[in-house]
Enzyme design. Sequence first.
Site, short mmCIF file in Angstrom:
data_model
loop_
_atom_site.label_atom_id
_atom_site.label_comp_id
_atom_site.label_asym_id
_atom_site.label_seq_id
_atom_site.Cartn_x
_atom_site.Cartn_y
_atom_site.Cartn_z
N TRP A 1 0.86 -1.19 0.00
CA TRP A 1 0.00 0.00 0.00
C TRP A 1 0.90 1.24 0.00
CZ3 TRP A 1 -2.01 2.60 4.90
CH2 TRP A 1 -2.95 3.58 4.60
N ASP B 1 -0.32 -5.95 9.26
CA ASP B 1 -1.35 -4.92 9.06
C ASP B 1 -2.62 -5.65 8.64
OD1 ASP B 1 -2.89 -2.74 8.47
OD2 ASP B 1 -1.64 -1.98 6.82
N LYS C 1 -13.03 -0.36 7.33
CA LYS C 1 -13.74 -1.12 6.29
C LYS C 1 -14.77 -2.06 6.90
CE LYS C 1 -9.93 0.45 4.40
NZ LYS C 1 -9.56 1.34 3.36
C1 LMR Z 1 -6.91 2.51 -0.17
O1 LMR Z 1 -5.88 1.85 -0.28
O2 LMR Z 1 -7.54 2.94 -1.14
C2 LMR Z 1 -7.48 2.78 1.21
O3 LMR Z 1 -6.73 2.12 2.17
C3 LMR Z 1 -7.66 4.22 1.48
C4 LMR Z 1 -6.38 4.99 1.62
O4 LMR Z 1 -6.26 5.73 2.60
O5 LMR Z 1 -5.48 4.89 0.78
#
Ligand code: LMR
Length: 396
Positions: A130, A211, A246
């Site tokens: 991420w 996570d 979520k």
């Molecule tokens: C995402 O990956 O779209 C979500 O976790 C929201 C974010 O804050 O990036």
Amino acid sequence: MFEALEPLSPDPILGLMAAFREDARAQKIDLGVGVYRDEAGDTPIMKCVGEAEQRRFASETTKSYIGPPGTPEFNDVARALMFGAGHAVLRDKRVAGVQTPGGCGALRVGAELIKRARPATTIWVSSPTWANHVPLLGNAGLAIQEYAYYAKASHSLDADGMLAALAEVPAGDVVLLHGCCHNPSGVDLKAEHWHAVARLANERGFTPFIDLAYQGLGDGIEEDAAGVRILGEACPELIVASSYSKNFGLYRERVGALQIVSPSTQQTAIVQSQLGSVVRGIYSMPPAHGAAIVEIVMNDEALRASWVDELNGMRERINGLRDLLAERLGAATGQDFGFIREQRGMFSFLGISPAQVQRLKDEFGIYMVDSSRINVAGVNGANVDYFVDAMRQVLV
Ligand code: LMR
């Protein structure tokens, strides 16, 4: 002073929200930010949450401070949801924990604690991970390195690459893993991989940091915590960040938890006191409302049953969309999209180029992250034909 600063381009994920809002086309589709959407394209307040809020408003008597760790009641709920009743780490009272402002707050507090304990720590993150993991952890002053994870060609886990990379992680470092619903790939570890990671952590002497932002949205509430529970059993130390954005739809209320398993109760007490001090030095204490809602829902049999039901419905809808997309995209383009069916959670990569992603945005008003990550929940009966046809046009 601030004239020394340069302007920055928008956040790669959040920037899409603004761009989508400004797009005037009626047929536009938002497959960008990871927010659950129902068949009507809405992100409604969950029924159990609405009911808990009514109760909270009727019974709340003070707005006084709740303290850096958050409430004990919320932390008990968070621990039980994460490890499951009867887990050894709960029985032995080896879990320190704090309520945090979202999963992001948990990640950052975890990173700050690592920095205090061992400033030279490198955090190893999956390739890819991420996008916000890097600033959240790295801005605490820790070095970041990547380990192999996603095999682009097969759209699946590069298990050999991952285990080979983890076998080289130096003692004292930290390895960040996605507990379920890997963001951005949707490719998850199976039990055998979790056991292999546990073995390597113990052999090499690194600490796993999980996570878990999507518990309940992959295979089930208990199933999605399997990795945490396996590592909690096998490893003397484990760090877990979790989010209720979520699975309770509490995105803007910012509810999360950081939990740290230590080898002894004495060490747990030390970690607990340090966590309180880290929190005090960043934001002093977490907001109360969202965590109180989670606590009310989880401690009431009927509301909890309703939550499980609603969450199951969300997961089933996403997994149904995965089947639909695999079939429809395959039929329209002649390419194999079966991998979407195998993956879990909100996200999958379509595997198209940045230029094709740009074309979808410019010509069709279809928004996704540049990497071709889509939020599967953004698809519905009313937009699937349009989306599939746009994909056919950019691919064929
Ligand atoms: C995402 O990956 O779209 C979500 O976790 C929201 C974010 O804050 O990036």
